[in-house]
Write a protein that holds these residues in place. Structure first.
Motif, PDB file in Angstrom:
ATOM      1  N   ALA A 238      30.633 -58.042  78.915  1.00  0.00           N
ATOM      2  CA  ALA A 238      29.441 -58.475  78.198  1.00  0.00           C
ATOM      3  C   ALA A 238      28.699 -59.514  79.027  1.00  0.00           C
ATOM      4  O   ALA A 238      29.309 -60.363  79.694  1.00  0.00           O
ATOM      5  CB  ALA A 238      29.822 -59.060  76.849  1.00  0.00           C
ATOM      6  N   ALA A 239      27.375 -59.445  79.011  1.00  0.00           N
ATOM      7  CA  ALA A 239      26.554 -60.431  79.714  1.00  0.00           C
ATOM      8  C   ALA A 239      26.589 -61.762  78.967  1.00  0.00           C
ATOM      9  O   ALA A 239      26.955 -61.832  77.798  1.00  0.00           O
ATOM     10  CB  ALA A 239      25.119 -59.933  79.825  1.00  0.00           C
ATOM     11  N   GLY A 240      26.202 -62.824  79.652  1.00  0.00           N
ATOM     12  CA  GLY A 240      26.032 -64.113  79.004  1.00  0.00           C
ATOM     13  C   GLY A 240      27.228 -65.033  79.035  1.00  0.00           C
ATOM     14  O   GLY A 240      27.180 -66.128  78.489  1.00  0.00           O
ATOM     15  N   GLY A 241      28.327 -64.625  79.666  1.00  0.00           N
ATOM     16  CA  GLY A 241      29.506 -65.478  79.719  1.00  0.00           C
ATOM     17  C   GLY A 241      29.422 -66.509  80.831  1.00  0.00           C
ATOM     18  O   GLY A 241      28.425 -66.621  81.546  1.00  0.00           O
ATOM     19  N   ASP A 242      30.498 -67.252  80.978  1.00  0.00           N
ATOM     20  CA  ASP A 242      30.571 -68.238  82.051  1.00  0.00           C
ATOM     21  C   ASP A 242      30.691 -67.521  83.397  1.00  0.00           C
ATOM     22  O   ASP A 242      31.569 -66.663  83.564  1.00  0.00           O
ATOM     23  CB  ASP A 242      31.780 -69.151  81.833  1.00  0.00           C
ATOM     24  N   PRO A 243      29.834 -67.821  84.361  1.00  0.00           N
ATOM     25  CA  PRO A 243      29.862 -67.096  85.638  1.00  0.00           C
ATOM     26  C   PRO A 243      31.194 -67.193  86.382  1.00  0.00           C
ATOM     27  O   PRO A 243      31.660 -66.191  86.940  1.00  0.00           O
ATOM     28  CB  PRO A 243      28.729 -67.749  86.443  1.00  0.00           C
ATOM     29  N   LEU A 244      31.806 -68.365  86.400  1.00  0.00           N
ATOM     30  CA  LEU A 244      33.065 -68.518  87.120  1.00  0.00           C
ATOM     31  C   LEU A 244      34.184 -67.739  86.428  1.00  0.00           C
ATOM     32  O   LEU A 244      35.021 -67.110  87.079  1.00  0.00           O
ATOM     33  CB  LEU A 244      33.428 -69.996  87.230  1.00  0.00           C
ATOM     34  N   VAL A 256      43.120 -53.389  90.051  1.00  0.00           N
ATOM     35  CA  VAL A 256      43.678 -52.131  89.522  1.00  0.00           C
ATOM     36  C   VAL A 256      42.774 -50.947  89.841  1.00  0.00           C
ATOM     37  O   VAL A 256      42.990 -49.832  89.351  1.00  0.00           O
ATOM     38  CB  VAL A 256      43.933 -52.223  88.001  1.00  0.00           C
ATOM     39  N   GLY A 257      41.728 -51.183  90.639  1.00  0.00           N
ATOM     40  CA  GLY A 257      40.917 -50.073  91.125  1.00  0.00           C
ATOM     41  C   GLY A 257      39.503 -49.974  90.599  1.00  0.00           C
ATOM     42  O   GLY A 257      38.789 -49.033  90.942  1.00  0.00           O
ATOM     43  N   ALA A 258      39.054 -50.934  89.773  1.00  0.00           N
ATOM     44  CA  ALA A 258      37.680 -50.884  89.275  1.00  0.00           C
ATOM     45  C   ALA A 258      36.705 -51.079  90.437  1.00  0.00           C
ATOM     46  O   ALA A 258      36.881 -51.996  91.249  1.00  0.00           O
ATOM     47  CB  ALA A 258      37.453 -51.950  88.215  1.00  0.00           C
ATOM     48  N   THR A 259      35.692 -50.226  90.507  1.00  0.00           N
ATOM     49  CA  THR A 259      34.707 -50.325  91.588  1.00  0.00           C
ATOM     50  C   THR A 259      33.276 -50.423  91.068  1.00  0.00           C
ATOM     51  O   THR A 259      32.354 -50.594  91.854  1.00  0.00           O
ATOM     52  CB  THR A 259      34.798 -49.099  92.525  1.00  0.00           C
ATOM     53  N   ARG A 260      33.102 -50.265  89.743  1.00  0.00           N
ATOM     54  CA  ARG A 260      31.761 -50.366  89.163  1.00  0.00           C
ATOM     55  C   ARG A 260      31.784 -51.308  87.965  1.00  0.00           C
ATOM     56  O   ARG A 260      32.805 -51.467  87.300  1.00  0.00           O
ATOM     57  CB  ARG A 260      31.240 -49.007  88.692  1.00  0.00           C
ATOM     58  N   LEU A 261      30.618 -51.914  87.694  1.00  0.00           N
ATOM     59  CA  LEU A 261      30.472 -52.846  86.575  1.00  0.00           C
ATOM     60  C   LEU A 261      29.431 -52.316  85.600  1.00  0.00           C
ATOM     61  O   LEU A 261      28.270 -52.102  85.966  1.00  0.00           O
ATOM     62  CB  LEU A 261      30.060 -54.230  87.084  1.00  0.00           C
ATOM     63  N   PHE A 262      29.852 -52.117  84.357  1.00  0.00           N
ATOM     64  CA  PHE A 262      28.983 -51.703  83.257  1.00  0.00           C
ATOM     65  C   PHE A 262      28.770 -52.946  82.396  1.00  0.00           C
ATOM     66  O   PHE A 262      29.731 -53.496  81.852  1.00  0.00           O
ATOM     67  CB  PHE A 262      29.654 -50.585  82.469  1.00  0.00           C
ATOM     68  N   THR A 263      27.529 -53.398  82.264  1.00  0.00           N
ATOM     69  CA  THR A 263      27.237 -54.639  81.545  1.00  0.00           C
ATOM     70  C   THR A 263      26.673 -54.339  80.161  1.00  0.00           C
ATOM     71  O   THR A 263      25.728 -53.556  80.019  1.00  0.00           O
ATOM     72  CB  THR A 263      26.241 -55.508  82.325  1.00  0.00           C
ATOM     73  N   THR A 264      27.254 -54.979  79.148  1.00  0.00           N
ATOM     74  CA  THR A 264      26.813 -54.772  77.774  1.00  0.00           C
ATOM     75  C   THR A 264      26.094 -56.019  77.251  1.00  0.00           C
ATOM     76  O   THR A 264      26.129 -57.083  77.861  1.00  0.00           O
ATOM     77  CB  THR A 264      28.009 -54.460  76.859  1.00  0.00           C
ATOM     78  N   ARG A 265      25.429 -55.837  76.100  1.00  0.00           N
ATOM     79  CA  ARG A 265      24.804 -56.935  75.340  1.00  0.00           C
ATOM     80  C   ARG A 265      23.695 -57.656  76.094  1.00  0.00           C
ATOM     81  O   ARG A 265      23.533 -58.875  75.963  1.00  0.00           O
ATOM     82  CB  ARG A 265      25.862 -57.930  74.873  1.00  0.00           C
ATOM     83  N   VAL A 289      23.591 -50.487  82.142  1.00  0.00           N
ATOM     84  CA  VAL A 289      23.561 -51.634  81.241  1.00  0.00           C
ATOM     85  C   VAL A 289      23.231 -51.149  79.836  1.00  0.00           C
ATOM     86  O   VAL A 289      22.548 -50.140  79.648  1.00  0.00           O
ATOM     87  CB  VAL A 289      22.527 -52.692  81.682  1.00  0.00           C
ATOM     88  N   SER A 290      23.715 -51.908  78.859  1.00  0.00           N
ATOM     89  CA  SER A 290      23.430 -51.606  77.462  1.00  0.00           C
ATOM     90  C   SER A 290      22.636 -52.767  76.876  1.00  0.00           C
ATOM     91  O   SER A 290      23.033 -53.921  76.997  1.00  0.00           O
ATOM     92  CB  SER A 290      24.738 -51.413  76.691  1.00  0.00           C
ATOM     93  N   ALA A 291      21.514 -52.441  76.238  1.00  0.00           N
ATOM     94  CA  ALA A 291      20.647 -53.482  75.688  1.00  0.00           C
ATOM     95  C   ALA A 291      20.272 -53.180  74.242  1.00  0.00           C
ATOM     96  O   ALA A 291      19.167 -53.487  73.804  1.00  0.00           O
ATOM     97  CB  ALA A 291      19.389 -53.622  76.541  1.00  0.00           C
ATOM     98  N   SER A 292      21.202 -52.566  73.515  1.00  0.00           N
ATOM     99  CA  SER A 292      20.939 -52.245  72.117  1.00  0.00           C
ATOM    100  C   SER A 292      22.265 -51.998  71.413  1.00  0.00           C
ATOM    101  O   SER A 292      23.188 -51.432  72.004  1.00  0.00           O
ATOM    102  CB  SER A 292      20.048 -51.005  71.998  1.00  0.00           C
ATOM    103  N   PRO A 293      22.387 -52.389  70.132  1.00  0.00           N
ATOM    104  CA  PRO A 293      23.617 -52.101  69.390  1.00  0.00           C
ATOM    105  C   PRO A 293      23.691 -50.655  68.913  1.00  0.00           C
ATOM    106  O   PRO A 293      24.726 -50.207  68.432  1.00  0.00           O
ATOM    107  CB  PRO A 293      23.528 -53.066  68.197  1.00  0.00           C
TER     108      PRO A 293
END
Length: 334
Positions: A238-244, A256-265, A289-293
């Motif tokens: 989810a977007a909006g969290g603490d960057p660090l 564990v092998g993740a190579t892509r980032l899907f951003t929600t909210r 990215v997801s920008a709708s509920p």
């Protein structure tokens, strides 16, 4: 081009240096205070054409610098890690593009990779992974809905047996889309479910339980699931969290092998620093990215230019111009 800069304690002394070096025909291109307030600096050219070219170059440099400063100011509210923000600003300045949005896009293109998810078919199933509450189940439903609306065959498997109501939530969406929700408990069951679905669907999506990225046993369990079914792990955050914090989470799931980032909210946040910090720390390609509920809307691939538009405040569109005619019930009057 006979173009040269001269520095001296006073304007008169600088002009004398110009006359001695270039002669009486020299044309003054610019004058400014020298670095550190140490006198004055004059740039002069010998020919008019040289002077015109020099002025154009100075204006170009000024525009590129102005764009970089605009980007620097725009990035501050997003709370990027200082080193990352500085790298993007320097890349924008190096691009020598005067438009801030395009310069920002160039900087993002140079610093990040973009790999949108396929809408039609994929050679391997996608397993949506991430910390608890990141929006994996809704993301799976959105991705499925997008492909179903394009008349593609989609298979959905859930192995989220930890969160109360997780299966029921996803099942409510799959029923609407007339998709059978397959349940798999453990690595062996997941492997069999994927084998049964292979060749029958254009796209296979797997919803996984939310796991603690700082707990090694959780990561080991996830690694076992990924290897058992030969899937591509897709990190959902989810977007909006603490960057660090986001950066550390991304690094953990990258192991564990993740190579892509899907951003929600994206619809509920105005600061995207955590999104960029996570992508950089985990060396993850930004995908969608997801920008709708709502399941049937708000999902879109992300690109350098669309991300630049999100990061930089956009100027409001001008209001439409109308003539000075006002209407009454009888007739128009001016």
């Amino acid at each position: 081009m006979r173009l040269k800069s001269f520095t001296a304690p006073t304007m008169a002394e600088a002009m004398e240096l110009v006359r001695i070096e270039l002669g009486d025909e020299a044309i003054i291109v610019s004058t400014q205070r020298a670095a550190g307030s140490k006198g004055v600096r004059i740039t002069a050219a010998l020919e008019p054409a040289d002077a015109d070219m020099a002025v154009a170059e100075l204006l170009e440099e000024s525009s590129a610098s102005s764009a970089a400063e605009t980007i620097k100011a725009a990035l501050e509210p997003h709370n990027l890690p200082p080193r990352l923000a500085e790298r993007l600003v320097n890349a924008a300045r190096t691009s020598e593009i005067s438009d801030p949005t395009l310069a920002c896009a160039a900087a993002l293109e140079a610093g990040f990779s973009f790999a949108p998810l396929p809408e039609h078919s994929a050679p391997r199933p996608f397993m949506l992974v991430g910390p608890p509450g990141s929006g994996k189940s809704i993301a799976a439903a959105k991705l499925a809905a997008r492909s179903v609306l394009r008349s593609r065959q989609v298979g959905i498997i859930t192995c989220d047996n930890m969160r109360a109501g997780a299966v029921e939530q996803l099942a409510a969406f799959t029923r609407i889309m007339e998709i059978e929700l397959v349940k798999a408990r453990g690595p062996d069951a997941l492997r069999r479910a994927v084998e049964n679905a292979t060749g029958m669907h254009d796209l296979i999506l797997i919803d996984s339980p939310g796991l603690n990225p700082f707990k090694q046993s959780d990561l080991d369990y996830l690694q076992t699931m990924i290897e058992a079914a030969d899937v591509e792990p897709l990190l959902v955050m989810a977007a909006g969290g603490d960057p660090l914090e986001a950066a550390e989470i991304a690094e953990a799931f990258a192991t564990v092998g993740a190579t892509r980032l899907f951003t929600t909210r994206l619809d509920t946040t105005r600061r995207l620093g955590s999104m960029l910090a996570a992508a950089e720390a985990g060396q993850l390609a930004l995908c969608d990215v997801s920008a709708s509920p709502h399941v049937a809307s708000g999902l879109s691939p992300i690109s350098a230019i669309s991300l630049a538009r999100l990061l930089l405040p956009q100027a409001p569109e001008p209001e439409p111009q109308h003539d000075e005619t006002f209407w009454t019930d009888e007739a128009p009057v001016s």
